[in-house]
Design a protein around this motif. Sequence first.
Motif, PDB file in Angstrom:
ATOM      1  N   THR A   2      28.825  76.918 -55.306  1.00 18.66           N
ATOM      2  CA  THR A   2      29.805  77.050 -54.225  1.00 18.66           C
ATOM      3  C   THR A   2      30.283  75.781 -53.806  1.00 18.66           C
ATOM      4  OG1 THR A   2      28.790  79.119 -53.730  1.00 18.66           O
ATOM      5  CG2 THR A   2      30.673  78.128 -52.382  1.00 18.66           C
ATOM      6  N   ILE A   3      31.540  75.721 -54.007  1.00 20.79           N
ATOM      7  CA  ILE A   3      32.217  74.217 -53.422  1.00 20.79           C
ATOM      8  C   ILE A   3      32.551  74.412 -51.985  1.00 20.79           C
ATOM      9  CG2 ILE A   3      34.399  72.900 -53.536  1.00 20.79           C
ATOM     10  CD1 ILE A   3      34.478  73.955 -56.665  1.00 20.79           C
ATOM     11  N   LYS A   4      32.131  73.559 -51.170  1.00 20.60           N
ATOM     12  CA  LYS A   4      32.207  73.338 -49.703  1.00 20.60           C
ATOM     13  C   LYS A   4      33.408  72.690 -49.103  1.00 20.60           C
ATOM     14  CE  LYS A   4      27.485  74.327 -48.505  1.00 20.60           C
ATOM     15  NZ  LYS A   4      26.730  74.391 -49.592  1.00 20.60           N
ATOM     16  N   ARG A   5      34.019  71.560 -49.977  1.00 18.58           N
ATOM     17  CA  ARG A   5      34.789  70.617 -49.338  1.00 18.58           C
ATOM     18  C   ARG A   5      35.891  70.398 -50.680  1.00 18.58           C
ATOM     19  NH1 ARG A   5      35.224  67.338 -45.830  1.00 18.58           N
ATOM     20  NH2 ARG A   5      34.001  67.736 -43.908  1.00 18.58           N
ATOM     21  N   LEU A   6      37.123  70.230 -50.553  1.00 21.76           N
ATOM     22  CA  LEU A   6      37.930  69.694 -51.680  1.00 21.76           C
ATOM     23  C   LEU A   6      38.263  68.309 -51.046  1.00 21.76           C
ATOM     24  CD1 LEU A   6      39.959  72.846 -52.355  1.00 21.76           C
ATOM     25  CD2 LEU A   6      38.357  71.736 -53.876  1.00 21.76           C
ATOM     26  N   THR A   7      38.141  67.264 -52.080  1.00 24.00           N
ATOM     27  CA  THR A   7      38.645  66.016 -51.808  1.00 24.00           C
ATOM     28  C   THR A   7      39.987  65.739 -52.486  1.00 24.00           C
ATOM     29  OG1 THR A   7      36.285  65.432 -51.969  1.00 24.00           O
ATOM     30  CG2 THR A   7      38.058  63.594 -52.024  1.00 24.00           C
ATOM     31  N   PRO A   8      40.958  65.514 -51.876  1.00 18.50           N
ATOM     32  CA  PRO A   8      42.359  65.349 -52.381  1.00 18.50           C
ATOM     33  C   PRO A   8      42.281  63.991 -53.266  1.00 18.50           C
ATOM     34  CG  PRO A   8      42.369  64.329 -50.042  1.00 18.50           C
ATOM     35  CD  PRO A   8      41.066  65.061 -50.295  1.00 18.50           C
ATOM     36  N   GLN A   9      42.867  64.302 -54.473  1.00 21.38           N
ATOM     37  CA  GLN A   9      43.356  63.359 -55.566  1.00 21.38           C
ATOM     38  C   GLN A   9      44.643  63.587 -55.706  1.00 21.38           C
ATOM     39  OE1 GLN A   9      41.072  61.566 -57.011  1.00 21.38           O
ATOM     40  NE2 GLN A   9      39.104  62.408 -56.115  1.00 21.38           N
ATOM     41  N   PHE A  10      45.451  62.406 -55.456  1.00 19.84           N
ATOM     42  CA  PHE A  10      46.933  62.365 -55.612  1.00 19.84           C
ATOM     43  C   PHE A  10      47.201  61.934 -57.305  1.00 19.84           C
ATOM     44  CE2 PHE A  10      46.529  62.374 -51.272  1.00 19.84           C
ATOM     45  CZ  PHE A  10      47.702  63.281 -50.676  1.00 19.84           C
ATOM     46  N   CYS A  36      38.450  77.032 -58.579  1.00 21.29           N
ATOM     47  CA  CYS A  36      37.772  78.004 -57.712  1.00 21.29           C
ATOM     48  C   CYS A  36      36.772  77.607 -56.913  1.00 21.29           C
ATOM     49  CB  CYS A  36      37.664  79.633 -58.440  1.00 21.29           C
ATOM     50  SG  CYS A  36      37.354  80.784 -57.322  1.00 21.29           S
ATOM     51  N   ALA A  37      36.809  77.913 -55.589  1.00 21.27           N
ATOM     52  CA  ALA A  37      35.548  77.302 -54.900  1.00 21.27           C
ATOM     53  C   ALA A  37      34.189  78.135 -54.889  1.00 21.27           C
ATOM     54  CB  ALA A  37      36.215  77.265 -53.357  1.00 21.27           C
ATOM     55  N   CYS A  38      34.510  79.265 -55.491  1.00 21.48           N
ATOM     56  CA  CYS A  38      33.117  80.108 -55.925  1.00 21.48           C
ATOM     57  C   CYS A  38      32.123  79.404 -56.800  1.00 21.48           C
ATOM     58  CB  CYS A  38      33.438  81.438 -56.049  1.00 21.48           C
ATOM     59  SG  CYS A  38      33.830  81.940 -57.817  1.00 21.48           S
ATOM     60  N   GLY A  39      32.976  78.420 -57.660  1.00 20.16           N
ATOM     61  CA  GLY A  39      32.085  78.003 -58.578  1.00 20.16           C
ATOM     62  C   GLY A  39      32.309  78.516 -60.183  1.00 20.16           C
ATOM     63  N   CYS A  40      33.145  79.533 -59.921  1.00 20.41           N
ATOM     64  CA  CYS A  40      33.437  80.478 -61.191  1.00 20.41           C
ATOM     65  C   CYS A  40      34.310  79.594 -62.275  1.00 20.41           C
ATOM     66  CB  CYS A  40      34.099  81.927 -61.259  1.00 20.41           C
ATOM     67  SG  CYS A  40      35.942  81.403 -60.666  1.00 20.41           S
ATOM     68  N   GLY A  41      34.650  78.363 -61.993  1.00 19.51           N
ATOM     69  CA  GLY A  41      35.356  77.515 -63.196  1.00 19.51           C
ATOM     70  C   GLY A  41      36.585  77.882 -63.401  1.00 19.51           C
ATOM     71  N   LEU A  64      45.443  73.796 -46.727  1.00 19.19           N
ATOM     72  CA  LEU A  64      46.805  74.467 -47.440  1.00 19.19           C
ATOM     73  C   LEU A  64      46.748  75.720 -46.537  1.00 19.19           C
ATOM     74  CD1 LEU A  64      45.328  74.480 -51.057  1.00 19.19           C
ATOM     75  CD2 LEU A  64      47.481  73.241 -50.175  1.00 19.19           C
ATOM     76  N   LYS A  65      48.214  76.079 -46.460  1.00 15.08           N
ATOM     77  CA  LYS A  65      48.569  77.339 -45.839  1.00 15.08           C
ATOM     78  C   LYS A  65      49.208  78.212 -46.949  1.00 15.08           C
ATOM     79  CE  LYS A  65      51.294  76.517 -42.394  1.00 15.08           C
ATOM     80  NZ  LYS A  65      51.781  76.364 -41.144  1.00 15.08           N
ATOM     81  N   HIS A  78      38.320  84.580 -51.809  1.00 22.75           N
ATOM     82  CA  HIS A  78      39.401  84.450 -50.789  1.00 22.75           C
ATOM     83  C   HIS A  78      38.842  83.298 -49.740  1.00 22.75           C
ATOM     84  CE1 HIS A  78      41.910  86.215 -47.346  1.00 22.75           C
ATOM     85  NE2 HIS A  78      42.680  85.239 -47.941  1.00 22.75           N
ATOM     86  N   TYR A  79      39.619  82.100 -49.583  1.00 19.48           N
ATOM     87  CA  TYR A  79      39.197  81.193 -48.655  1.00 19.48           C
ATOM     88  C   TYR A  79      40.344  80.373 -48.292  1.00 19.48           C
ATOM     89  CZ  TYR A  79      39.544  78.975 -53.197  1.00 19.48           C
ATOM     90  OH  TYR A  79      39.650  78.451 -54.533  1.00 19.48           O
ATOM     91  N   TRP A  80      40.118  79.693 -47.175  1.00 21.70           N
ATOM     92  CA  TRP A  80      41.054  78.876 -46.568  1.00 21.70           C
ATOM     93  C   TRP A  80      40.586  77.434 -47.017  1.00 21.70           C
ATOM     94  CZ3 TRP A  80      45.476  80.503 -43.460  1.00 21.70           C
ATOM     95  CH2 TRP A  80      45.383  81.994 -43.278  1.00 21.70           C
ATOM     96  N   VAL A  81      41.763  76.567 -46.972  1.00 17.61           N
ATOM     97  CA  VAL A  81      41.391  74.959 -47.128  1.00 17.61           C
ATOM     98  C   VAL A  81      41.787  74.593 -45.904  1.00 17.61           C
ATOM     99  CG1 VAL A  81      41.630  73.074 -48.459  1.00 17.61           C
ATOM    100  CG2 VAL A  81      41.528  75.298 -49.482  1.00 17.61           C
ATOM    101  N   ARG A  82      40.933  74.019 -45.113  1.00 16.38           N
ATOM    102  CA  ARG A  82      41.230  73.568 -43.568  1.00 16.38           C
ATOM    103  C   ARG A  82      40.666  72.304 -43.414  1.00 16.38           C
ATOM    104  NH1 ARG A  82      40.384  79.095 -40.834  1.00 16.38           N
ATOM    105  NH2 ARG A  82      42.503  80.145 -40.850  1.00 16.38           N
ATOM    106  N   SER A  83      41.233  71.318 -43.530  1.00 18.13           N
ATOM    107  CA  SER A  83      40.817  69.818 -43.304  1.00 18.13           C
ATOM    108  C   SER A  83      39.949  69.665 -44.534  1.00 18.13           C
ATOM    109  CB  SER A  83      40.496  69.727 -41.780  1.00 18.13           C
ATOM    110  OG  SER A  83      41.318  69.894 -40.721  1.00 18.13           O
ATOM    111  N   GLY A  84      40.397  69.819 -45.542  1.00 11.86           N
ATOM    112  CA  GLY A  84      39.526  69.561 -46.740  1.00 11.86           C
ATOM    113  C   GLY A  84      38.125  70.681 -47.043  1.00 11.86           C
TER     114      GLY A  84
END
Length: 147
Positions: A2-10, A36-41, A64-65, A78-84
Amino acid sequence: MTIKRLTPQFVEHFPEKLESGELYLAMEFATAAHLCACGCGNKVITPFSPTDWQVSFDGETVSLKPSIGNWTFRCRSHYWVRSGRIEWAGDMSQEAINAGRKWDAQAKARLQANRSSGLEIAPPKPEAQAETQAPSLFGRLKNWLGL
Ligand SMILES: [Zn+2]
């Protein structure tokens, strides 16, 4: 995993292979991609538009909204991305999914209606003015010429 954070890469273009835990942002195409944050790839593509997703970057992290709902994937995460950070939303019922889809379609239809009605309303004004002005102008010209 499971992914806990997303680091932005421009990036200019999405790499062929996405790394988990990275949120790739191709601002030129107004689109982001991440695994996908669940790790399913599965690759999650989030286009940015008033009716899709809105992104906010605070200089370090991205939010993300609205939420990311991967109902087309087997994991249906189903998840939110809030402040990474990945914040898991509760399981969404099919009813809520349908309602969300319906709302999305309605929002898109409204936006399109606004756009097209805006186009329809704008042009007649100068024409209407031209029509009312033209005869009187022509009439005045006729008077002036003594016709
Ligand atoms: Zn997944």
